[in-house]
Design a protein around this motif. Structure first.
Motif, PDB file in Angstrom:
ATOM      1  N   SER A 150       0.929  -1.353   0.021  1.00 51.73           N
ATOM      2  CA  SER A 150       0.027   0.026   0.189  1.00 51.73           C
ATOM      3  C   SER A 150       0.850   1.306   0.119  1.00 51.73           C
ATOM      4  N   ALA A 151       0.262   2.423  -0.326  1.00 51.49           N
ATOM      5  CA  ALA A 151       1.078   3.765  -0.179  1.00 51.49           C
ATOM      6  C   ALA A 151       1.645   4.015   1.059  1.00 51.49           C
ATOM      7  N   LYS A 152       1.004   3.550   2.127  1.00 51.64           N
ATOM      8  CA  LYS A 152       1.566   3.713   3.564  1.00 51.64           C
ATOM      9  C   LYS A 152       2.709   2.976   3.823  1.00 51.64           C
ATOM     10  N   GLN A 153       2.658   1.588   3.318  1.00 50.36           N
ATOM     11  CA  GLN A 153       3.726   0.624   3.429  1.00 50.36           C
ATOM     12  C   GLN A 153       4.992   0.901   2.445  1.00 50.36           C
ATOM     13  N   GLN A 154       4.619   1.545   1.362  1.00 48.14           N
ATOM     14  CA  GLN A 154       5.737   1.986   0.489  1.00 48.14           C
ATOM     15  C   GLN A 154       6.512   3.247   1.120  1.00 48.14           C
ATOM     16  N   ARG A 155       5.814   4.163   1.828  1.00 49.51           N
ATOM     17  CA  ARG A 155       6.431   5.257   2.581  1.00 49.51           C
ATOM     18  C   ARG A 155       7.229   4.774   3.670  1.00 49.51           C
ATOM     19  N   GLU A 156       6.779   3.705   4.463  1.00 51.12           N
ATOM     20  CA  GLU A 156       7.540   3.349   5.641  1.00 51.12           C
ATOM     21  C   GLU A 156       8.617   2.386   4.973  1.00 51.12           C
ATOM     22  N   VAL A 157       8.886   1.811   3.942  1.00 45.62           N
ATOM     23  CA  VAL A 157       9.714   0.806   3.161  1.00 45.62           C
ATOM     24  C   VAL A 157      10.731   2.127   2.980  1.00 45.62           C
ATOM     25  N   ARG A 158      10.635   3.252   2.241  1.00 49.44           N
ATOM     26  CA  ARG A 158      11.551   4.261   1.998  1.00 49.44           C
ATOM     27  C   ARG A 158      12.187   4.895   3.194  1.00 49.44           C
ATOM     28  N   ARG A 159      11.253   5.130   4.138  1.00 47.13           N
ATOM     29  CA  ARG A 159      11.793   5.874   5.368  1.00 47.13           C
ATOM     30  C   ARG A 159      12.653   4.928   6.155  1.00 47.13           C
ATOM     31  N   MET A 160      12.516   3.638   6.131  1.00 46.23           N
ATOM     32  CA  MET A 160      13.425   2.559   6.927  1.00 46.23           C
ATOM     33  C   MET A 160      14.600   2.547   6.160  1.00 46.23           C
ATOM     34  N   HIS A 161      14.424   2.208   4.774  1.00 47.01           N
ATOM     35  CA  HIS A 161      15.627   2.119   4.040  1.00 47.01           C
ATOM     36  C   HIS A 161      16.435   3.528   4.142  1.00 47.01           C
ATOM     37  N   GLU A 165      18.198   1.864   8.656  1.00 48.18           N
ATOM     38  CA  GLU A 165      18.080   0.503   9.699  1.00 48.18           C
ATOM     39  C   GLU A 165      18.088  -0.625   9.489  1.00 48.18           C
ATOM     40  N   HIS A 166      17.541  -0.760   8.055  1.00 48.61           N
ATOM     41  CA  HIS A 166      17.497  -2.558   7.444  1.00 48.61           C
ATOM     42  C   HIS A 166      17.854  -2.700   5.948  1.00 48.61           C
ATOM     43  N   THR A 167      18.559  -3.804   5.883  1.00 48.16           N
ATOM     44  CA  THR A 167      18.882  -4.098   4.390  1.00 48.16           C
ATOM     45  C   THR A 167      17.683  -4.459   3.532  1.00 48.16           C
ATOM     46  N   ILE A 168      17.920  -4.753   2.215  1.00 52.82           N
ATOM     47  CA  ILE A 168      16.788  -4.699   1.170  1.00 52.82           C
ATOM     48  C   ILE A 168      16.261  -6.255   1.677  1.00 52.82           C
ATOM     49  N   PHE A 175       8.088  -7.045   5.379  1.00 55.55           N
ATOM     50  CA  PHE A 175       6.879  -6.799   4.383  1.00 55.55           C
ATOM     51  C   PHE A 175       6.320  -7.923   3.708  1.00 55.55           C
ATOM     52  N   SER A 176       6.951  -9.376   4.006  1.00 54.39           N
ATOM     53  CA  SER A 176       6.631 -10.494   3.397  1.00 54.39           C
ATOM     54  C   SER A 176       6.438 -10.264   1.687  1.00 54.39           C
ATOM     55  N   VAL A 177       7.178  -9.509   1.067  1.00 56.53           N
ATOM     56  CA  VAL A 177       7.430  -9.510  -0.452  1.00 56.53           C
ATOM     57  C   VAL A 177       9.041  -9.984  -1.117  1.00 56.53           C
ATOM     58  N   SER A 178       9.074 -10.040  -2.122  1.00 54.05           N
ATOM     59  CA  SER A 178      10.535 -10.312  -2.836  1.00 54.05           C
ATOM     60  C   SER A 178      11.328  -8.990  -2.662  1.00 54.05           C
ATOM     61  N   ARG A 179      12.750  -9.438  -2.785  1.00 50.22           N
ATOM     62  CA  ARG A 179      13.572  -8.267  -3.062  1.00 50.22           C
ATOM     63  C   ARG A 179      13.254  -7.310  -4.200  1.00 50.22           C
ATOM     64  N   PRO A 180      13.046  -8.027  -5.210  1.00 53.44           N
ATOM     65  CA  PRO A 180      12.706  -7.129  -6.401  1.00 53.44           C
ATOM     66  C   PRO A 180      11.694  -6.440  -6.106  1.00 53.44           C
ATOM     67  N   THR A 181      10.496  -6.477  -5.227  1.00 53.97           N
ATOM     68  CA  THR A 181       9.464  -5.759  -5.170  1.00 53.97           C
ATOM     69  C   THR A 181      10.024  -4.606  -4.259  1.00 53.97           C
ATOM     70  N   ILE A 182      10.843  -4.794  -3.140  1.00 49.71           N
ATOM     71  CA  ILE A 182      11.448  -3.757  -2.513  1.00 49.71           C
ATOM     72  C   ILE A 182      12.251  -2.750  -3.280  1.00 49.71           C
ATOM     73  N   TYR A 183      13.120  -3.196  -4.107  1.00 45.34           N
ATOM     74  CA  TYR A 183      13.784  -2.623  -5.206  1.00 45.34           C
ATOM     75  C   TYR A 183      13.041  -1.515  -6.207  1.00 45.34           C
ATOM     76  N   ARG A 184      11.776  -2.092  -6.621  1.00 42.66           N
ATOM     77  CA  ARG A 184      10.784  -1.477  -7.365  1.00 42.66           C
ATOM     78  C   ARG A 184      10.156  -0.306  -6.524  1.00 42.66           C
ATOM     79  N   THR A 185       9.842  -0.699  -5.149  1.00 39.20           N
ATOM     80  CA  THR A 185       9.268   0.288  -4.316  1.00 39.20           C
ATOM     81  C   THR A 185      10.243   1.621  -4.107  1.00 39.20           C
ATOM     82  N   LEU A 186      11.515   1.309  -3.902  1.00 35.32           N
ATOM     83  CA  LEU A 186      12.382   2.210  -3.709  1.00 35.32           C
ATOM     84  C   LEU A 186      12.442   3.124  -4.977  1.00 35.32           C
TER      85      LEU A 186
END
Length: 193
Positions: A150-161, A165-168, A175-186
């Motif tokens: 969600s948009a809220k989760q995406q903002r939190e991923v960006r904030r934490m990254h 604080e956390h690696t990919i 967030f129970s998603v794949s690494r490529p999903t995190i990269y795309r989100t960023l």
């Protein structure tokens, strides 16, 4: 030498059922354990494991049986290549109850006409699908694949990254998603809100 009948059936979508094709093959004399299938794969996709297994199972003198030519291939070049490869190996091809004979000019013409119609049908389906998608898109009914977060989760991923604080990998696990999903989100710009 005994001729063995090897059957092949295919349906394009997971919603379709192979039961009718299996029944047709069995009615043509193919033993149930000699029927190879592909489910959810289009005829234009040449990577079809069931077809590869069926072709590998055939030996000289055997017959590959398909209910209809459009189940074997959806393009003239693909149908031609499969038929030519079978002939070169001494394997006959049966389309429904008719055995294709490449030495017979009428049989060759009939095969090419069937292959052309199968390709034409595939092209029509593709065209109607594109038209339907364009209409749905113009009406706002087709939005494409939605982000997994969600948009809220995406903002939190960006904030934490951004905070370091956390690696990919950690974010993917959290967030129970794949690494490529995190990269795309960023990489993606976030919707406001």
């Amino acid at each position: 030498m005994t001729t063995i009948l090897i059957g092949y059936a295919r349906c394009s979508t997971d919603r379709q059922d192979l039961a009718a094709q299996r029944a047709a093959l069995e009615a043509l004399g193919v033993e149930p354990d000699r029927i190879y299938t592909d489910h959810g794969l289009t005829g234009t996709n040449r990577s079809r494991p069931g077809l590869d297994q069926a072709l590998a199972a055939t030996r000289t003198g055997d017959t590959l049986v398909v209910p209809k030519l459009d189940r074997l291939a959806r393009s003239v070049p693909d149908a031609r290549a499969i038929a030519d490869a079978l002939v070169a190996r001494g394997v006959r091809l049966a389309l429904g109850g008719s055995v294709y004979d490449p030495a017979d000019p009428m049989g060759k013409m009939f095969f090419n006409v069937l292959a052309t119609f199968a390709e034409f049908e595939s092209d029509l389906i593709r065209l109607r699908t594109k038209e339907g998608m364009a209409i749905a898109r113009s009406r706002g009914k087709l939005r494409g694949k939605q982000p997994k977060l969600s948009a809220k989760q995406q903002r939190e991923v960006r904030r934490m990254h951004g905070a370091g604080e956390h690696t990919i990998g950690d974010l993917a696990d959290l967030f129970s998603v794949s690494r490529p999903t995190i990269y795309r989100t960023l990489e993606r710009s976030l919707p406001e809100g």
